[in-house]
Design a protein around this motif. Structure first.
Motif, PDB file in Angstrom:
ATOM      1  N   PRO A  84      40.402 -22.700  13.519  1.00  0.00           N
ATOM      2  CA  PRO A  84      40.136 -23.401  14.850  1.00  0.00           C
ATOM      3  C   PRO A  84      40.623 -24.763  14.687  1.00  0.00           C
ATOM      4  O   PRO A  84      41.075 -25.375  15.746  1.00  0.00           O
ATOM      5  N   MET A  85      40.893 -25.534  13.568  1.00  0.00           N
ATOM      6  CA  MET A  85      41.335 -26.881  13.474  1.00  0.00           C
ATOM      7  C   MET A  85      42.550 -26.930  13.747  1.00  0.00           C
ATOM      8  O   MET A  85      43.022 -27.785  14.531  1.00  0.00           O
ATOM      9  N   ALA A  86      43.454 -25.974  13.329  1.00  0.00           N
ATOM     10  CA  ALA A  86      44.870 -25.939  13.519  1.00  0.00           C
ATOM     11  C   ALA A  86      45.132 -25.453  15.007  1.00  0.00           C
ATOM     12  O   ALA A  86      45.955 -26.056  15.459  1.00  0.00           O
ATOM     13  N   HIS A  87      44.141 -24.876  15.549  1.00  0.00           N
ATOM     14  CA  HIS A  87      44.270 -24.490  17.156  1.00  0.00           C
ATOM     15  C   HIS A  87      44.027 -25.712  17.907  1.00  0.00           C
ATOM     16  O   HIS A  87      44.873 -25.825  18.915  1.00  0.00           O
ATOM     17  N   GLY A  88      43.185 -26.753  17.418  1.00  0.00           N
ATOM     18  CA  GLY A  88      43.036 -27.946  18.033  1.00  0.00           C
ATOM     19  C   GLY A  88      42.045 -28.057  19.506  1.00  0.00           C
ATOM     20  O   GLY A  88      42.183 -28.670  20.087  1.00  0.00           O
ATOM     21  N   ARG A  89      41.438 -26.870  19.663  1.00  0.00           N
ATOM     22  CA  ARG A  89      40.682 -26.959  21.029  1.00  0.00           C
ATOM     23  C   ARG A  89      39.263 -27.306  20.786  1.00  0.00           C
ATOM     24  O   ARG A  89      38.474 -26.731  19.902  1.00  0.00           O
ATOM     25  N   LEU A  90      38.780 -28.081  21.665  1.00  0.00           N
ATOM     26  CA  LEU A  90      37.393 -28.723  21.585  1.00  0.00           C
ATOM     27  C   LEU A  90      36.364 -27.803  22.476  1.00  0.00           C
ATOM     28  O   LEU A  90      35.432 -27.902  22.314  1.00  0.00           O
ATOM     29  N   ARG A  91      37.028 -27.344  23.737  1.00  0.00           N
ATOM     30  CA  ARG A  91      36.213 -26.769  24.580  1.00  0.00           C
ATOM     31  C   ARG A  91      36.468 -25.085  24.607  1.00  0.00           C
ATOM     32  O   ARG A  91      36.955 -24.654  25.436  1.00  0.00           O
ATOM     33  N   ALA A  92      36.218 -24.447  23.492  1.00  0.00           N
ATOM     34  CA  ALA A  92      36.263 -23.104  23.228  1.00  0.00           C
ATOM     35  C   ALA A  92      34.929 -22.572  23.246  1.00  0.00           C
ATOM     36  O   ALA A  92      33.994 -22.854  22.586  1.00  0.00           O
ATOM     37  N   SER A  93      34.844 -21.553  23.846  1.00  0.00           N
ATOM     38  CA  SER A  93      33.451 -20.667  23.844  1.00  0.00           C
ATOM     39  C   SER A  93      33.219 -20.120  22.074  1.00  0.00           C
ATOM     40  O   SER A  93      34.294 -19.896  21.683  1.00  0.00           O
ATOM     41  N   LEU A  94      31.917 -19.962  21.772  1.00  0.00           N
ATOM     42  CA  LEU A  94      31.769 -19.610  20.548  1.00  0.00           C
ATOM     43  C   LEU A  94      32.183 -18.489  20.264  1.00  0.00           C
ATOM     44  O   LEU A  94      32.807 -18.063  19.087  1.00  0.00           O
ATOM     45  N   VAL A  95      31.738 -17.422  21.125  1.00  0.00           N
ATOM     46  CA  VAL A  95      32.067 -15.986  20.647  1.00  0.00           C
ATOM     47  C   VAL A  95      33.496 -15.514  20.647  1.00  0.00           C
ATOM     48  O   VAL A  95      34.068 -15.087  19.607  1.00  0.00           O
ATOM     49  N   PRO A  96      34.290 -15.904  21.609  1.00  0.00           N
ATOM     50  CA  PRO A  96      35.796 -15.904  21.482  1.00  0.00           C
ATOM     51  C   PRO A  96      36.481 -16.673  20.369  1.00  0.00           C
ATOM     52  O   PRO A  96      37.036 -15.843  19.724  1.00  0.00           O
ATOM     53  N   SER A  97      35.995 -17.718  20.064  1.00  0.00           N
ATOM     54  CA  SER A  97      36.658 -18.559  19.154  1.00  0.00           C
ATOM     55  C   SER A  97      36.313 -17.741  17.618  1.00  0.00           C
ATOM     56  O   SER A  97      37.182 -17.673  16.460  1.00  0.00           O
ATOM     57  N   LEU A  98      35.015 -17.442  17.589  1.00  0.00           N
ATOM     58  CA  LEU A  98      34.528 -16.599  16.344  1.00  0.00           C
ATOM     59  C   LEU A  98      35.315 -15.503  15.997  1.00  0.00           C
ATOM     60  O   LEU A  98      35.864 -15.046  14.973  1.00  0.00           O
ATOM     61  N   MET A  99      35.592 -14.635  17.138  1.00  0.00           N
ATOM     62  CA  MET A  99      36.289 -13.285  17.157  1.00  0.00           C
ATOM     63  C   MET A  99      37.599 -13.427  16.720  1.00  0.00           C
ATOM     64  O   MET A  99      37.975 -12.701  15.836  1.00  0.00           O
ATOM     65  N   ARG A 100      38.391 -14.676  17.276  1.00  0.00           N
ATOM     66  CA  ARG A 100      39.627 -14.733  16.992  1.00  0.00           C
ATOM     67  C   ARG A 100      39.764 -15.161  15.342  1.00  0.00           C
ATOM     68  O   ARG A 100      40.679 -14.618  14.514  1.00  0.00           O
ATOM     69  N   THR A 101      39.038 -15.846  14.930  1.00  0.00           N
ATOM     70  CA  THR A 101      38.854 -16.425  13.538  1.00  0.00           C
ATOM     71  C   THR A 101      38.515 -15.473  12.495  1.00  0.00           C
ATOM     72  O   THR A 101      39.224 -15.060  11.603  1.00  0.00           O
ATOM     73  N   VAL A 102      37.566 -14.669  12.967  1.00  0.00           N
ATOM     74  CA  VAL A 102      37.333 -13.627  11.898  1.00  0.00           C
ATOM     75  C   VAL A 102      38.488 -12.533  12.007  1.00  0.00           C
ATOM     76  O   VAL A 102      38.574 -11.820  10.977  1.00  0.00           O
ATOM     77  N   ALA A 103      38.939 -12.258  13.119  1.00  0.00           N
ATOM     78  CA  ALA A 103      40.052 -11.151  13.233  1.00  0.00           C
ATOM     79  C   ALA A 103      41.149 -11.746  12.389  1.00  0.00           C
ATOM     80  O   ALA A 103      41.648 -10.845  11.390  1.00  0.00           O
ATOM     81  N   ALA A 104      41.741 -13.013  12.332  1.00  0.00           N
ATOM     82  CA  ALA A 104      42.573 -13.672  11.507  1.00  0.00           C
ATOM     83  C   ALA A 104      42.331 -13.566  10.110  1.00  0.00           C
ATOM     84  O   ALA A 104      42.878 -13.176   9.287  1.00  0.00           O
ATOM     85  N   GLY A 105      40.835 -13.514   9.698  1.00  0.00           N
ATOM     86  CA  GLY A 105      40.522 -13.607   8.384  1.00  0.00           C
ATOM     87  C   GLY A 105      40.528 -12.222   7.817  1.00  0.00           C
ATOM     88  O   GLY A 105      40.790 -12.216   6.713  1.00  0.00           O
ATOM     89  N   VAL A 106      40.335 -11.276   8.754  1.00  0.00           N
ATOM     90  CA  VAL A 106      40.215  -9.915   8.238  1.00  0.00           C
ATOM     91  C   VAL A 106      42.016  -9.639   7.926  1.00  0.00           C
ATOM     92  O   VAL A 106      42.154  -8.720   6.906  1.00  0.00           O
TER      93      VAL A 106
END
Length: 193
Positions: A84-106
């Motif tokens: 998320p830091m590399a993406h640089g968004r401050l106003r991102a919703s928690l659930v979509p941000s978490l889903m994107r990050t977890v998907a990238a982690g997987v």
């Protein structure tokens, strides 16, 4: 053009560049730790049964179980913050941000597992994939919402301060003198004789 909800101006660039550099450094460390060959006399078979290795680790009990499970959780956990830091968004919703990050982690964990099949001394373990993914999710939930909140507040304070500094000191409001009504003779066209 700036993306909606991203950090403003030079701060956005600093956050993204720092996040990107730390992300590359962390992935290099993970690759070095996970993909270097091991010189071992024998290798355990691949574990494709979920939670089998975790149960075996828990059977060891105490500090050894905590160390092994902690290593699995901690290996990719920084990705939960760095992506998320590399993406640089401050106003991102928690659930979509978490889903994107977890998907990238997987996907990163799965990529490491697939690459390990060709490395001597390394085997695929589905529990490593589960623990790595859980570590990414926990790190994201523990750090990113609070970090985004603090950065948003700081950006709003800076913006508010900048607006106050830009406002000129206001003096007296200028007044316009009133103009009287013109006489009718000035308004009528001249009469012809």
């Amino acid at each position: 053009m700036q993306r909606q909800g991203s950090v403003g101006g030079s701060a956005a660039i600093r956050v993204r560049v720092t996040g990107g550099l730390l992300l590359v450094a962390h992935l290099g460390l993970v690759a070095w730790l996970s993909l270097r060959p091991l010189d071992v006399p024998w290798v355990m078979p691949a574990n494709l049964h979920p939670f089998a290795t975790i149960r075996a680790d828990l059977a060891l009990g105490g500090l050894e179980a905590a160390r092994r499970i902690g290593e699995g959780l901690g290996l990719l956990a920084p990705l939960g913050v760095l992506l998320p830091m590399a993406h640089g968004r401050l106003r991102a919703s928690l659930v979509p941000s978490l889903m994107r990050t977890v998907a990238a982690g997987v996907l990163i964990s799965l990529g490491i597992a697939l690459l390990q099949t060709g490395v001597p001394g390394r085997v695929v373990d589905v529990d490593a994939l589960l623990l790595n993914t859980a570590g990414v999710a926990l790190a994201h939930l523990a750090v990113v919402p609070a970090g985004r909140f603090r950065l948003r507040r700081r950006a709003e304070r800076r913006q508010h301060t900048a607006v106050r500094q830009e406002e000129p000191a206001q003096g007296r409001t200028p007044t316009i003198p009133r103009v009287g009504i013109a006489p009718w003779s000035d308004a009528l066209p001249p009469s012809s004789p």
